[in-house]
Design an enzyme around this catalytic site. Structure first.
Site, PDB file in Angstrom:
ATOM      1  CE1 TYR A  13     104.005 -46.428 -17.814  1.00 54.97           C
ATOM      2  CE2 TYR A  13     103.428 -46.645 -20.131  1.00 54.97           C
ATOM      3  CZ  TYR A  13     103.232 -46.995 -18.820  1.00 54.97           C
ATOM      4  OH  TYR A  13     102.269 -47.900 -18.486  1.00 54.97           O
ATOM      5  N   GLY A  14     108.586 -46.551 -18.596  1.00 56.71           N
ATOM      6  CA  GLY A  14     109.028 -47.081 -17.299  1.00 56.71           C
ATOM      7  C   GLY A  14     110.231 -47.988 -17.446  1.00 56.71           C
ATOM      8  CD  GLU A  79     104.656 -53.551 -19.808  1.00 60.24           C
ATOM      9  OE1 GLU A  79     104.239 -53.671 -18.643  1.00 60.24           O
ATOM     10  OE2 GLU A  79     105.586 -52.786 -20.093  1.00 60.24           O
TER      11      GLU A  79
END
Length: 129
Positions: A13-14, A79
């Site tokens: 989503y980024g 992440e």
């Protein structure tokens, strides 16, 4: 969440979205399509990247990719899983489930909320100001 031998469905989503700075990590992945989560999250702006937090009322916009174990391990490193983001399964609209990276609400405290749930649209609006 596994999808066949050594394949995992991942919702991004980024900065991992197509055209974004970290998308190259998904070069060996199969794009499974555009997607959005159920409206159970908040999306926040951490400056250079967003974070998705469980427990809100926003549907987050993104894409799903099918990745192998090596790519999943590379995504985990990017992440900071599990020390920064946590890789967790989430429900998407339409009943699918996929893995994604969530930030703890306490870590996101005070960050500006992205009401649209759409990182690209938010960044475009921010640049246009």
């Amino acid at each position: 969440m596994r999808d066949g031998p050594e394949r995992f469905r991942v919702f991004v989503y980024g900065t991992l979205l197509a055209g974004e700075p970290n998308h190259a990590l998904l070069s060996r992945a199969r794009h499974a399509g555009a997607a959005r989560t159920r409206p159970e999250f908040e999306l926040v702006d951490l400056g250079a990247f967003p974070a998705m937090v469980a427990g809100g009322a926003t549907a987050v916009v993104g894409e799903v990719y099918e990745v192998d174990a090596g790519t999943l391990a590379a995504l985990d490193r990017l992440e900071g899983h599990p020390e920064f983001y946590r890789r967790e399964p989430v429900d998407l609209e339409g009943g699918e489930r996929a893995l994604t990276y969530l930030l703890d609400a306490a870590q996101a405290a005070g960050a500006p909320r992205i009401a649209s749930g759409d990182w690209r649209a938010h960044r475009a609006a921010r640049r246009a100001r």
